[in-house]
Design a protein around this motif. Structure first.
Motif, mmCIF file in Angstrom:
data_model
loop_
_atom_site.group_PDB
_atom_site.id
_atom_site.type_symbol
_atom_site.label_atom_id
_atom_site.label_comp_id
_atom_site.label_asym_id
_atom_site.label_seq_id
_atom_site.Cartn_x
_atom_site.Cartn_y
_atom_site.Cartn_z
ATOM 1 N N ASP A 152 1.402 -1.340 -0.313
ATOM 2 C CA ASP A 152 -0.173 -0.178 -0.348
ATOM 3 C C ASP A 152 0.843 1.386 -0.466
ATOM 4 N N ARG A 206 -12.347 4.859 -9.164
ATOM 5 C CA ARG A 206 -11.433 5.567 -10.045
ATOM 6 C C ARG A 206 -10.601 5.356 -11.049
ATOM 7 N N THR A 211 -4.034 -1.137 -12.765
ATOM 8 C CA THR A 211 -5.137 -1.621 -11.808
ATOM 9 C C THR A 211 -4.334 -2.900 -10.522
ATOM 10 N N ARG A 248 1.000 3.875 -3.089
ATOM 11 C CA ARG A 248 0.555 5.245 -2.835
ATOM 12 C C ARG A 248 2.210 6.460 -3.565
ATOM 13 N N LEU A 289 -9.006 4.911 2.204
ATOM 14 C CA LEU A 289 -8.938 4.932 0.334
ATOM 15 C C LEU A 289 -7.749 3.657 -0.123
ATOM 16 N N ARG A 290 -7.879 3.454 -0.932
ATOM 17 C CA ARG A 290 -7.376 1.947 -1.382
ATOM 18 C C ARG A 290 -6.502 2.024 -3.103
ATOM 19 N N PHE A 291 -5.254 1.625 -3.298
ATOM 20 C CA PHE A 291 -5.348 1.629 -4.310
ATOM 21 C C PHE A 291 -4.070 0.464 -5.172
ATOM 22 N N THR A 320 -5.278 2.762 -10.521
ATOM 23 C CA THR A 320 -6.666 3.254 -10.186
ATOM 24 C C THR A 320 -6.527 3.163 -8.291
ATOM 25 N N ARG A 321 -7.667 4.181 -8.133
ATOM 26 C CA ARG A 321 -7.868 3.812 -6.678
ATOM 27 C C ARG A 321 -9.414 4.119 -5.849
ATOM 28 N N TYR A 322 -9.962 3.266 -4.879
ATOM 29 C CA TYR A 322 -11.231 3.109 -4.999
ATOM 30 C C TYR A 322 -10.642 3.926 -4.038
ATOM 31 N N VAL A 323 -12.326 4.665 -3.553
ATOM 32 C CA VAL A 323 -12.792 6.114 -2.833
ATOM 33 C C VAL A 323 -13.747 5.540 -1.806
ATOM 34 N N GLN A 325 0.665 6.268 -7.422
ATOM 35 C CA GLN A 325 -0.915 6.919 -7.780
ATOM 36 C C GLN A 325 -1.480 7.319 -8.107
#
Length: 281
Positions: free
Chosen positions: A135, A154, A159, A139, A176-178, A146-149, A142
């Motif tokens: 993680d 997004r 990914t 970051r 917030l994850r990547f 792809t990000r997960y918010v 980034q």
């Protein structure tokens, strides 16, 4: 900008950069000039090829798999612990060349491609600690990830999906994850959102007896269709590992049935074999 103009600009950048950085961009430029993206093509144990990532891209693969071990704070890429080598890191083999490609190709891995390359990261040890390092590393990249918010996705040029020793609770706790979570067939009815679990993977032999010899039994074909339908209804992609991978009619029969059922990723170690199979279709 034309391809020729873009190439001239890249050569100018190479001449102005230190040797190590120039080599990274040069390798990325070579990969970006070869291969047509093939949506179902997944490179199993990609790092075992002569040129990790780049061989897969040359063959048009849109999903690659890297096994990682956390060793002295570094994410080292190898299948087994005794194979880890200093310098063969997730960053050097995958994230750095992918960033070079994305920057060179105007925001995508393949020139003009509107898809996202899947980087399947298989955690081999110390699940939660390794994920925390993954993680922190993602970051730093980034701008292409792809990000997960808060449950929303997004899309980015790359990914990441976490497989292997996956710390589900730790991932669920992040706003917030990547990276996404790689589920199993037992998770199909879990109610987990596709924003957390974009992919469901499982061992073919744990659920099917057919190995490509003769016609696929009707009951197993129906079972496969049901699995794919349920996955897609929930927004998940589907992949099976441990399908037959020796060249020949049995492998082609398996791949044909997987494609016909709508399985999203065909798993192989044979880059040229899958590329040629898909090109023939």
């Amino acid at each position: 900008m034309s391809d020729r103009s873009r190439f001239r600009r890249m050569i100018t950048r190479l001449l102005a950069l230190p040797a190590a950085a120039a080599l990274g961009i040069a390798a990325a430029a070579t990969a970006s000039a070869i291969g047509e993206p093939l949506d179902p093509a997944h490179a199993h144990n990609d790092y075992e090829h002569e040129r990790p990532l780049l061989d897969a891209l040359d063959h048009g693969f849109t999903s690659v798999e890297a096994d990682v071990w956390l060793v002295n704070g570094e994410l080292l890429v190898a299948h087994d612990a005794w194979e880890v080598q200093p310098g063969r890191t997730l960053e050097s083999l995958y994230l750095d060349p992918l960033r070079d490609l994305v920057h060179a190709n105007g925001g995508s891995v393949y020139p003009g491609w509107d898809g996202s390359l899947q980087l399947l990261i298989d955690i081999k040890n110390t699940g939660e600690a390794t994920y925390a390092e993954i993680d922190a590393t993602l970051r730093r990249y980034q701008d292409m990830m792809t990000r997960y918010v808060g449950g929303r996705v997004r899309p980015g040029a790359v990914t990441a999906v976490i497989s292997g020793d996956r710390p589900l609770a730790a991932m669920q706790a992040q706003r917030l994850r990547f990276a996404g979570y790689d589920g199993r067939l037992g998770d199909l009815d879990s109610g987990l959102s596709a924003g957390l679990m974009p992919l469901v993977s499982d061992n073919w032999g744990n659920h099917f007896t057919w190995r490509g010899d003769g016609p696929m039994p009707a009951a197993e074909r129906a079972k496969l269709a049901d699995i794919v339908q349920r996955a897609h209804a929930a927004g998940y992609r589907i992949r099976f590992w441990a399908t037959p991978d020796e060249p020949g009619p049995a492998r082609d029969a398996i791949w044909s049935e997987l494609l016909a059922a709508g399985v999203d990723h065909l798993n192989t170690d044979d880059l040229a074999g899958l590329r040629d199979f898909l090109a023939g279709r």
